[in-house]
Design a protein around this motif. Structure first.
Motif, PDB file in Angstrom:
ATOM      1  N   MET A   1      19.846  36.049  27.577  1.00  0.00           N
ATOM      2  CA  MET A   1      20.989  36.634  28.277  1.00  0.00           C
ATOM      3  C   MET A   1      20.823  36.536  29.790  1.00  0.00           C
ATOM      4  N   LEU A   2      19.603  36.684  30.267  1.00  0.00           N
ATOM      5  CA  LEU A   2      19.359  36.525  31.700  1.00  0.00           C
ATOM      6  C   LEU A   2      19.636  35.093  32.143  1.00  0.00           C
ATOM      7  N   ALA A   3      19.254  34.124  31.299  1.00  0.00           N
ATOM      8  CA  ALA A   3      19.507  32.715  31.619  1.00  0.00           C
ATOM      9  C   ALA A   3      21.003  32.417  31.644  1.00  0.00           C
ATOM     10  N   LEU A   4      21.740  32.934  30.651  1.00  0.00           N
ATOM     11  CA  LEU A   4      23.195  32.732  30.612  1.00  0.00           C
ATOM     12  C   LEU A   4      23.872  33.403  31.803  1.00  0.00           C
ATOM     13  N   SER A   5      23.348  34.564  32.202  1.00  0.00           N
ATOM     14  CA  SER A   5      23.912  35.267  33.358  1.00  0.00           C
ATOM     15  C   SER A   5      23.683  34.474  34.638  1.00  0.00           C
ATOM     16  N   ALA A   6      22.473  33.951  34.807  1.00  0.00           N
ATOM     17  CA  ALA A   6      22.162  33.148  35.989  1.00  0.00           C
ATOM     18  C   ALA A   6      23.035  31.893  36.033  1.00  0.00           C
ATOM     19  N   LEU A   7      23.245  31.280  34.861  1.00  0.00           N
ATOM     20  CA  LEU A   7      24.107  30.098  34.789  1.00  0.00           C
ATOM     21  C   LEU A   7      25.525  30.440  35.232  1.00  0.00           C
ATOM     22  N   ALA A   8      26.050  31.578  34.763  1.00  0.00           N
ATOM     23  CA  ALA A   8      27.408  31.988  35.128  1.00  0.00           C
ATOM     24  C   ALA A   8      27.516  32.258  36.628  1.00  0.00           C
ATOM     25  N   ILE A   9      26.497  32.880  37.197  1.00  0.00           N
ATOM     26  CA  ILE A   9      26.521  33.192  38.629  1.00  0.00           C
ATOM     27  C   ILE A   9      26.612  31.918  39.466  1.00  0.00           C
ATOM     28  N   VAL A  10      25.765  30.952  39.170  1.00  0.00           N
ATOM     29  CA  VAL A  10      25.712  29.721  39.969  1.00  0.00           C
ATOM     30  C   VAL A  10      26.893  28.809  39.652  1.00  0.00           C
ATOM     31  N   TYR A  11      27.173  28.609  38.368  1.00  0.00           N
ATOM     32  CA  TYR A  11      28.242  27.700  37.968  1.00  0.00           C
ATOM     33  C   TYR A  11      29.598  28.215  38.442  1.00  0.00           C
ATOM     34  N   GLY A  12      29.829  29.530  38.264  1.00  0.00           N
ATOM     35  CA  GLY A  12      31.087  30.106  38.731  1.00  0.00           C
ATOM     36  C   GLY A  12      31.241  29.983  40.228  1.00  0.00           C
TER      37      GLY A  12
ATOM     38  N   ASP B   1      43.208  26.181  45.256  1.00  0.00           N
ATOM     39  CA  ASP B   1      44.203  27.152  44.812  1.00  0.00           C
ATOM     40  C   ASP B   1      43.614  28.556  44.956  1.00  0.00           C
ATOM     41  N   LEU B   2      44.313  29.440  45.661  1.00  0.00           N
ATOM     42  CA  LEU B   2      43.804  30.781  45.923  1.00  0.00           C
ATOM     43  C   LEU B   2      43.468  31.527  44.638  1.00  0.00           C
ATOM     44  N   LYS B   3      44.378  31.453  43.660  1.00  0.00           N
ATOM     45  CA  LYS B   3      44.165  32.190  42.415  1.00  0.00           C
ATOM     46  C   LYS B   3      42.980  31.631  41.642  1.00  0.00           C
ATOM     47  N   LYS B   4      42.847  30.316  41.617  1.00  0.00           N
ATOM     48  CA  LYS B   4      41.717  29.718  40.913  1.00  0.00           C
ATOM     49  C   LYS B   4      40.400  30.098  41.577  1.00  0.00           C
ATOM     50  N   LEU B   5      40.398  30.159  42.905  1.00  0.00           N
ATOM     51  CA  LEU B   5      39.174  30.527  43.610  1.00  0.00           C
ATOM     52  C   LEU B   5      38.739  31.933  43.206  1.00  0.00           C
ATOM     53  N   VAL B   6      39.680  32.880  43.213  1.00  0.00           N
ATOM     54  CA  VAL B   6      39.336  34.258  42.848  1.00  0.00           C
ATOM     55  C   VAL B   6      38.963  34.339  41.373  1.00  0.00           C
ATOM     56  N   ALA B   7      39.638  33.546  40.533  1.00  0.00           N
ATOM     57  CA  ALA B   7      39.328  33.553  39.100  1.00  0.00           C
ATOM     58  C   ALA B   7      37.913  33.066  38.832  1.00  0.00           C
ATOM     59  N   TYR B   8      37.534  31.955  39.436  1.00  0.00           N
ATOM     60  CA  TYR B   8      36.179  31.437  39.225  1.00  0.00           C
ATOM     61  C   TYR B   8      35.127  32.350  39.862  1.00  0.00           C
ATOM     62  N   SER B   9      35.509  33.016  40.953  1.00  0.00           N
ATOM     63  CA  SER B   9      34.567  33.976  41.540  1.00  0.00           C
ATOM     64  C   SER B   9      34.301  35.119  40.569  1.00  0.00           C
ATOM     65  N   SER B  10      35.280  35.451  39.731  1.00  0.00           N
ATOM     66  CA  SER B  10      35.086  36.510  38.739  1.00  0.00           C
ATOM     67  C   SER B  10      34.010  36.138  37.730  1.00  0.00           C
ATOM     68  N   ILE B  11      33.962  34.868  37.350  1.00  0.00           N
ATOM     69  CA  ILE B  11      32.922  34.419  36.430  1.00  0.00           C
ATOM     70  C   ILE B  11      31.554  34.636  37.049  1.00  0.00           C
ATOM     71  N   SER B  12      31.428  34.299  38.333  1.00  0.00           N
ATOM     72  CA  SER B  12      30.161  34.484  39.034  1.00  0.00           C
ATOM     73  C   SER B  12      29.812  35.963  39.161  1.00  0.00           C
ATOM     74  N   HIS B  13      30.781  36.770  39.558  1.00  0.00           N
ATOM     75  CA  HIS B  13      30.517  38.193  39.764  1.00  0.00           C
ATOM     76  C   HIS B  13      30.203  38.915  38.457  1.00  0.00           C
ATOM     77  N   MET B  14      30.871  38.518  37.375  1.00  0.00           N
ATOM     78  CA  MET B  14      30.550  39.142  36.088  1.00  0.00           C
ATOM     79  C   MET B  14      29.180  38.696  35.586  1.00  0.00           C
ATOM     80  N   GLY B  15      28.704  37.540  36.076  1.00  0.00           N
ATOM     81  CA  GLY B  15      27.335  37.130  35.783  1.00  0.00           C
ATOM     82  C   GLY B  15      26.329  38.117  36.356  1.00  0.00           C
ATOM     83  N   PHE B  16      26.644  38.669  37.542  1.00  0.00           N
ATOM     84  CA  PHE B  16      25.791  39.714  38.110  1.00  0.00           C
ATOM     85  C   PHE B  16      25.767  40.944  37.196  1.00  0.00           C
TER      86      PHE B  16
END
Length: 491
Positions: free
Chosen positions: A275-286, A295-310
């Motif tokens: 789970m830690l590995a998957l979280s780290a992947l989401a943080i960096v990949y997102g 696209d403003l909305k896409k930027l915020v959307a992908y940032s959510s993937i990174s932030h939820m990885g935290f």
């Protein structure tokens, strides 16, 4: 008999939706929906005011027989893990009504009904103490969210709504199978507290862990089951994006906290490295995906993937700082990213473009808008003095204690966040005059300020004085961690 405060909080929006069905004037519909969400938020504030921060026990509990033959009860209650999210759901519901006031021009009644029903179901998820009841709320959420995206979304709304429905339904079916297995292996009860006290064999825990992982990972969303999120965000109306980012994504992480950790402690500890590995992947990949967006909305959307990885990193660090940081960051993300989607919606209403390249010079054209956008951008970057700094600091501290590699990846993800957020703000607010120079763009009005100010207050309040918020979750988190460590040491 205790006052059924939680039932009132959960079902008041349903009652409001029923009233809306008899109204014919769109303005009356809007004002009634606003009144219902204000009253619901007031009840949630009263709930928080009466919340006892010195105990981990469930509070404001209600329990009634529902289907006695199957051991199903109507059971509600909250603890420190769920209390803040009940409040956040009610707050964002009010903000969604304000954000949709003029943005939704057709089928206003149907939209507000969908919004209120959605709010009730989300509140039910955070309050349910019966697994069957939880599943009913969890699954029923798909319907109003599907309608909000599919009816009032953009040009690609049907595809986005269908993709959202398929992904989340697939995860929910696995969750249902897990619920059935848990029922028969846990003493044939759906009582969440009773199931938490069971000692399941490690083999059963492992199977359930991965069944729940898929269901919750889709909601978070974690890589690689994240691809529905950008489409849903881009096509959804502003209110839909706020709900998705502010509440819906939290439910996956809440599932880990309410089910995976307490009911499957051995499996949670055993698979924590994964789970830690998957979280780290989401943080960096997102973060990398967000960096590449125009696209403003896409930027915020992908940032959510990174932030939820935290968030998931903090949860599966399985230490006090990580868990408290993960839960606080769930709340912070709902406030900050909900606000960012609100700001994207506000500027889209004025310009009808979401391309970052089309903007520029907004600081002169809309100074109040850009000032508050700066606050929420800095919050998303976790600048000291803002809410996200406290949560991210705790997550990083817990993450490094659990895994040097995962902690290092999180630091890199934070740097990526600073890059794409500062780049976005620089182009939109400070860059050469583009839309801001060609058109007369009005600044935020009183209604929009009413939606912005509560979120801005929370950003500063949590950033400068997080103690009341940490007090709410502290005792429950300590109890959960002690439970996981004591029961999870068998493997």
């Amino acid at each position: 008999m205790t006052f059924p405060l939680l039932s009132l909080i959960v079902f008041l929006p349903v009652a409001g939706a029923a009233v809306l069905m008899f109204l014919r004037n769109d303005d009356a519909v809007r004002w009634t929906a606003l009144g219902v969400t204000i009253l619901d938020l007031a009840l949630c504030i009263a709930m928080l005011a009466g919340f006892d921060t010195t105990t981990h026990e469930m509070q404001f509990t209600e329990r009634r027989p529902w289907v006695p033959a199957l051991g199903i009860t109507y059971a509600l209650g909250i603890d420190g893990i769920s209390a803040l999210f009940v409040f956040l759901t009610a707050l964002l519901g009010l903000i969604c009504v304000l954000a949709s006031w003029l943005a939704i021009e057709r089928k206003v009644k149907a939209f507000m009904v969908s919004l209120l029903v959605m709010q009730a179901l989300m509140l039910g998820v955070f309050c349910a103490l019966d697994l069957f009841l939880f599943y009913v709320f969890w699954e029923a959420m798909l319907i109003p969210m599907y309608l909000i995206i599919g009816v009032w979304g953009g040009d690609g709304r049907v595809y986005a709504a269908f993709k959202f429905f398929l992904y989340t339904l697939a995860g929910s079916l696995l969750f249902l199978i897990g619920v059935i297995v848990l029922y028969f292996n846990g003493g044939e009860t759906f009582d969440i507290l009773a199931l938490t006290a069971q000692d399941l064999p490690f083999r059963v825990q492992s199977w359930l862990f991965f069944a729940f992982l898929v269901a919750f990972a889709v909601k978070v969303p974690m890589v690689p089951v994240h691809t529905w999120l950008p489409d849903a965000h881009v096509q959804a109306p502003t209110a839909g994006s706020i709900i998705l980012a502010g509440v819906l994504l939290k439910m996956g992480a809440y599932g880990f906290l309410r089910f995976s950790l307490p009911m499957l402690p051995e499996a949670s500890m055993y698979y924590s490295t994964l789970m830690l590995a998957l979280s780290a992947l989401a943080i960096v990949y997102g973060g990398l995906l967000a960096l590449a967006q125009d696209d403003l909305k896409k930027l915020v959307a992908y940032s959510s993937i990174s932030h939820m990885g935290f968030v998931t990193l903090g949860i599966f660090a399985l230490n006090l700082r990580g868990l408290e940081g993960g839960i606080l960051q769930m709340f912070n993300h709902g406030v900050t990213t909900g606000a960012l989607f609100l700001f994207v919606g506000l500027i889209y209403e004025r310009t009808h473009t979401r391309s970052i390249a089309d903007y520029g010079g907004l600081m002169k054209a809309a100074p109040v808008y850009t000032a508050f956008l700066a606050l929420f951008t800095l919050s998303s970057m976790a600048l000291p003095g803002t809410n996200s700094f406290i949560g991210e600091l705790l997550v990083l501290s817990g993450g490094f204690a659990a895994s040097l590699a995962a902690g290092s990846a999180a630091v890199f993800g934070a740097l990526l966040g600073a890059a794409y957020l500062l780049g976005m703000y620089g182009k939109v607010a400070l860059g050469p005059a583009s839309v801001g120079g060609r058109y007369k763009i009005r600044d935020v009005n009183a209604r929009e300020m009413a939606a912005i100010l509560p979120l801005a207050v929370l950003v500063i309040w949590v950033g400068l004085y997080p103690k009341p918020f940490l007090n709410v979750i502290d005792v429950s988190v300590k109890h959960l961690l002690a439970h996981v460590q004591s029961k999870g040491s068998g493997q």
